[in-house]
Design a protein around this motif. Structure first.
Motif, PDB file in Angstrom:
ATOM      1  N   TRP A   1       0.838  -1.194   0.000  1.00  0.00           N
ATOM      2  CA  TRP A   1       0.000   0.000   0.000  1.00  0.00           C
ATOM      3  C   TRP A   1       0.876   1.247   0.000  1.00  0.00           C
ATOM      4  CZ3 TRP A   1      -5.277  -1.155   0.319  1.00  0.00           C
ATOM      5  CH2 TRP A   1      -5.585  -2.462   0.694  1.00  0.00           C
ATOM      6  N   ALA A   2       0.320   2.309  -0.547  1.00  0.00           N
ATOM      7  CA  ALA A   2       0.963   3.619  -0.440  1.00  0.00           C
ATOM      8  C   ALA A   2      -0.076   4.591   0.086  1.00  0.00           C
ATOM      9  CB  ALA A   2       1.467   4.083  -1.798  1.00  0.00           C
ATOM     10  N   THR A   3       0.366   5.541   0.884  1.00  0.00           N
ATOM     11  CA  THR A   3      -0.595   6.501   1.429  1.00  0.00           C
ATOM     12  C   THR A   3      -1.039   7.464   0.328  1.00  0.00           C
ATOM     13  OG1 THR A   3       1.217   7.925   2.117  1.00  0.00           O
ATOM     14  CG2 THR A   3       0.354   6.401   3.760  1.00  0.00           C
ATOM     15  N   ARG A   4      -2.230   8.022   0.524  1.00  0.00           N
ATOM     16  CA  ARG A   4      -2.728   9.006  -0.448  1.00  0.00           C
ATOM     17  C   ARG A   4      -1.826  10.225  -0.490  1.00  0.00           C
ATOM     18  NH1 ARG A   4      -8.984  10.079   0.351  1.00  0.00           N
ATOM     19  NH2 ARG A   4      -8.381  10.160   2.524  1.00  0.00           N
ATOM     20  N   ARG A   5      -1.275  10.570   0.682  1.00  0.00           N
ATOM     21  CA  ARG A   5      -0.399  11.743   0.760  1.00  0.00           C
ATOM     22  C   ARG A   5       0.817  11.560  -0.148  1.00  0.00           C
ATOM     23  NH1 ARG A   5       2.402  12.957   6.423  1.00  0.00           N
ATOM     24  NH2 ARG A   5       3.084  10.854   5.984  1.00  0.00           N
ATOM     25  N   LEU A   6       1.365  10.350  -0.143  1.00  0.00           N
ATOM     26  CA  LEU A   6       2.534  10.061  -0.982  1.00  0.00           C
ATOM     27  C   LEU A   6       2.185  10.228  -2.461  1.00  0.00           C
ATOM     28  CD1 LEU A   6       4.923   7.060  -0.618  1.00  0.00           C
ATOM     29  CD2 LEU A   6       3.973   7.602  -2.820  1.00  0.00           C
ATOM     30  N   VAL A   7       1.050   9.639  -2.864  1.00  0.00           N
ATOM     31  CA  VAL A   7       0.662   9.697  -4.278  1.00  0.00           C
ATOM     32  C   VAL A   7       0.401  11.148  -4.688  1.00  0.00           C
ATOM     33  CG1 VAL A   7      -1.015   8.881  -5.976  1.00  0.00           C
ATOM     34  CG2 VAL A   7      -0.293   7.376  -4.128  1.00  0.00           C
ATOM     35  N   ALA A   8      -0.290  11.885  -3.802  1.00  0.00           N
ATOM     36  CA  ALA A   8      -0.585  13.292  -4.116  1.00  0.00           C
ATOM     37  C   ALA A   8       0.710  14.100  -4.210  1.00  0.00           C
ATOM     38  CB  ALA A   8      -1.502  13.874  -3.047  1.00  0.00           C
ATOM     39  N   ALA A   9       1.636  13.855  -3.302  1.00  0.00           N
ATOM     40  CA  ALA A   9       2.893  14.605  -3.302  1.00  0.00           C
ATOM     41  C   ALA A   9       3.686  14.325  -4.580  1.00  0.00           C
ATOM     42  CB  ALA A   9       3.721  14.235  -2.079  1.00  0.00           C
ATOM     43  N   GLU A  10       3.682  13.069  -5.022  1.00  0.00           N
ATOM     44  CA  GLU A  10       4.392  12.731  -6.260  1.00  0.00           C
ATOM     45  C   GLU A  10       3.743  13.407  -7.465  1.00  0.00           C
ATOM     46  OE1 GLU A  10       7.322  11.019  -7.001  1.00  0.00           O
ATOM     47  OE2 GLU A  10       7.383  11.651  -4.929  1.00  0.00           O
ATOM     48  N   ALA A  11       2.414  13.416  -7.486  1.00  0.00           N
ATOM     49  CA  ALA A  11       1.708  14.041  -8.612  1.00  0.00           C
ATOM     50  C   ALA A  11       1.988  15.546  -8.643  1.00  0.00           C
ATOM     51  CB  ALA A  11       0.207  13.779  -8.488  1.00  0.00           C
ATOM     52  N   VAL A  12       1.961  16.175  -7.476  1.00  0.00           N
ATOM     53  CA  VAL A  12       2.229  17.617  -7.403  1.00  0.00           C
ATOM     54  C   VAL A  12       3.669  17.905  -7.835  1.00  0.00           C
ATOM     55  CG1 VAL A  12       2.512  19.546  -5.794  1.00  0.00           C
ATOM     56  CG2 VAL A  12       0.472  18.122  -5.692  1.00  0.00           C
ATOM     57  N   SER A  13       4.578  17.053  -7.370  1.00  0.00           N
ATOM     58  CA  SER A  13       5.985  17.233  -7.727  1.00  0.00           C
ATOM     59  C   SER A  13       6.184  17.111  -9.239  1.00  0.00           C
ATOM     60  CB  SER A  13       6.822  16.193  -6.979  1.00  0.00           C
ATOM     61  OG  SER A  13       8.106  16.127  -7.510  1.00  0.00           O
ATOM     62  N   ALA A  14       5.534  16.110  -9.842  1.00  0.00           N
ATOM     63  CA  ALA A  14       5.686  15.914 -11.289  1.00  0.00           C
ATOM     64  C   ALA A  14       5.046  17.065 -12.052  1.00  0.00           C
ATOM     65  CB  ALA A  14       5.043  14.582 -11.690  1.00  0.00           C
ATOM     66  N   ALA A  15       3.876  17.507 -11.595  1.00  0.00           N
ATOM     67  CA  ALA A  15       3.196  18.610 -12.297  1.00  0.00           C
ATOM     68  C   ALA A  15       3.995  19.908 -12.174  1.00  0.00           C
ATOM     69  CB  ALA A  15       1.792  18.789 -11.720  1.00  0.00           C
ATOM     70  N   SER A  16       4.613  20.118 -11.027  1.00  0.00           N
ATOM     71  CA  SER A  16       5.351  21.358 -10.802  1.00  0.00           C
ATOM     72  C   SER A  16       6.619  21.440 -11.646  1.00  0.00           C
ATOM     73  CB  SER A  16       5.715  21.481  -9.319  1.00  0.00           C
ATOM     74  OG  SER A  16       4.547  21.461  -8.540  1.00  0.00           O
ATOM     75  N   GLU A  17       7.047  20.317 -12.212  1.00  0.00           N
ATOM     76  CA  GLU A  17       8.243  20.349 -13.050  1.00  0.00           C
ATOM     77  C   GLU A  17       7.976  20.975 -14.415  1.00  0.00           C
ATOM     78  OE1 GLU A  17       9.773  16.404 -13.234  1.00  0.00           O
ATOM     79  OE2 GLU A  17      10.643  16.505 -11.218  1.00  0.00           O
ATOM     80  N   GLN A  18       6.706  21.099 -14.770  1.00  0.00           N
ATOM     81  CA  GLN A  18       6.384  21.762 -16.035  1.00  0.00           C
ATOM     82  C   GLN A  18       6.703  23.248 -15.906  1.00  0.00           C
ATOM     83  OE1 GLN A  18       5.340  20.028 -18.789  1.00  0.00           O
ATOM     84  NE2 GLN A  18       5.730  18.259 -17.480  1.00  0.00           N
ATOM     85  N   PRO A  19       7.369  23.821 -16.905  1.00  0.00           N
ATOM     86  CA  PRO A  19       7.878  25.185 -16.754  1.00  0.00           C
ATOM     87  C   PRO A  19       6.809  26.253 -16.492  1.00  0.00           C
ATOM     88  CG  PRO A  19       8.485  24.237 -18.900  1.00  0.00           C
ATOM     89  CD  PRO A  19       7.757  23.193 -18.165  1.00  0.00           C
ATOM     90  N   ASP A  20       5.607  26.074 -17.033  1.00  0.00           N
ATOM     91  CA  ASP A  20       4.605  27.132 -16.900  1.00  0.00           C
ATOM     92  C   ASP A  20       3.746  27.021 -15.647  1.00  0.00           C
ATOM     93  OD1 ASP A  20       5.329  28.403 -19.237  1.00  0.00           O
ATOM     94  OD2 ASP A  20       4.139  27.015 -20.448  1.00  0.00           O
ATOM     95  N   VAL A  21       3.925  25.971 -14.886  1.00  0.00           N
ATOM     96  CA  VAL A  21       3.042  25.754 -13.726  1.00  0.00           C
ATOM     97  C   VAL A  21       3.481  26.630 -12.550  1.00  0.00           C
ATOM     98  CG1 VAL A  21       2.324  24.062 -12.004  1.00  0.00           C
ATOM     99  CG2 VAL A  21       2.425  23.420 -14.405  1.00  0.00           C
ATOM    100  N   LEU A  22       2.533  27.423 -12.053  1.00  0.00           N
ATOM    101  CA  LEU A  22       2.822  28.249 -10.866  1.00  0.00           C
ATOM    102  C   LEU A  22       2.448  27.504  -9.587  1.00  0.00           C
ATOM    103  CD1 LEU A  22       1.404  31.668 -12.091  1.00  0.00           C
ATOM    104  CD2 LEU A  22       3.788  30.951 -12.048  1.00  0.00           C
TER     105      LEU A  22
END
Lengths: 192, 102
Positions: A101-122
């Motif tokens: 199992w993985a916690t929801r917090r972990l999955v959300a943090a990974e998704a936010v981290s990946a999305a934030s790598e896009q240059p235009d994302v504030l």
């Protein structure tokens, strides 16, 4: 969801026990108790009158409108409680495999981290909905400055998040990306 | 190796799991503390139950190992000590350990 928890069931069983004891006492006329005296002892005559009148109105097919409304509401409430009681709980963690199992917090943090790598994302945020069969549904919201090509940004975020989840090993069944434009001065992060 | 009490078993599993490459630390649980309790002490990160053992870990990132693979290594290491109990692995968090930690 489990509505009938241990305390409620304990109270119910205690009440059941007490009713059972008095039922036996009245049924066999022990200790001077007689079933014929029961309505008088609990002073239920006024209650009886109301109940008898209500039952007669139902029997005659002339129930009042409030009676019908209350009965229908009780039926709906009962069905709702039954549904909530019987329906299995949604998992609060994301199942990755048998016993993993993985916690929801972990999955959300990974998704936010990946999305934030896009240059235009504030700003980025993510919502995770674990699925019973394993994996999760992801909803990612990103904000970009005005004038950004949102379609291209959405595609970039989708690819970035999917690649990251695949690399980390988190199965994602559905990914929705919501894009909004904001004034960089009002964004909650430093403008890049 | 066979530990005596649930607390000792939890401690043995915790120490073994920390030796798995890619495990940064033991987790603490999300809503309730993930721990095994003994008289006057507790061990956080491993929950020893009657039928199953739950191991909470924080994974190092990037470790080059997908989480399911890391979890199976953790399970394999814990199962050796688990006295035929089922081992469940919960990855609580990822910890950035390399150059990405800005």
């Amino acid at each position: 969801m489990r509505l009938f928890n241990r305390i409620l069931v304990t109270l119910l069983l205690v009440a059941w026990l007490i009713i059972g004891i008095f039922g036996v006492l009245y049924a066999f006329r022990w200790l001077g108790y007689s079933i014929y005296d029961f309505p008088g002892q609990v002073r239920a005559s006024s209650f009886y009158r109301g109940t008898v009148a209500w039952v007669r109105s139902i029997d005659a097919g002339t129930p009042g409108p409030w009676t019908v409304i209350i009965c229908v509401a009780l039926i709906i409430l009962g069905l709702l409680l039954l549904y909530l009681e019987l329906w299995p709980r949604r998992p609060d963690r994301v199942r990755l495999g048998e016993g993993t199992w993985a916690t929801r917090r972990l999955v959300a943090a990974e998704a936010v981290s990946a999305a934030s790598e896009q240059p235009d994302v504030l700003v980025a945020s993510a919502r995770v909905k674990p699925l019973r069969r394993g994996g999760a549904k992801l909803g990612v919201s990103v904000s970009a400055r005005r004038g950004t090509d949102l379609a291209a940004l959405r595609q970039g975020v989708q690819e970035g998040v999917r690649d990251r989840m695949e690399a980390v090993g988190i199965p994602i069944s559905g990914l929705k990306v919501r894009t909004t434009q904001v004034d960089p001065r009002r964004a909650e992060v430093r403008v890049r | 190796m066979s530990a005596e009490s649930p607390l000792q078993l939890a401690r043995a599993i915790g120490e073994a799991v920390l030796g798995v490459p890619g495990v940064y630390s033991l987790g603490t649980g999300r809503y309730a503390e993930a721990a095994t309790y003994g008289p006057g002490e507790k061990f956080v990160g491993v929950v020893v139950g009657d039928d199953a053992i739950e191991v909470h870990v924080v994974a190092a990132y990037p470790s080059g190992t997908p989480i399911p693979e890391l979890a199976s290594r953790v399970r394999e290491r814990a199962t050796r000590l688990a006295r035929s109990k089922q081992v469940n692995v919960v990855v609580d968090d990822l910890m950035v350990t390399a150059d990405e930690a800005v």
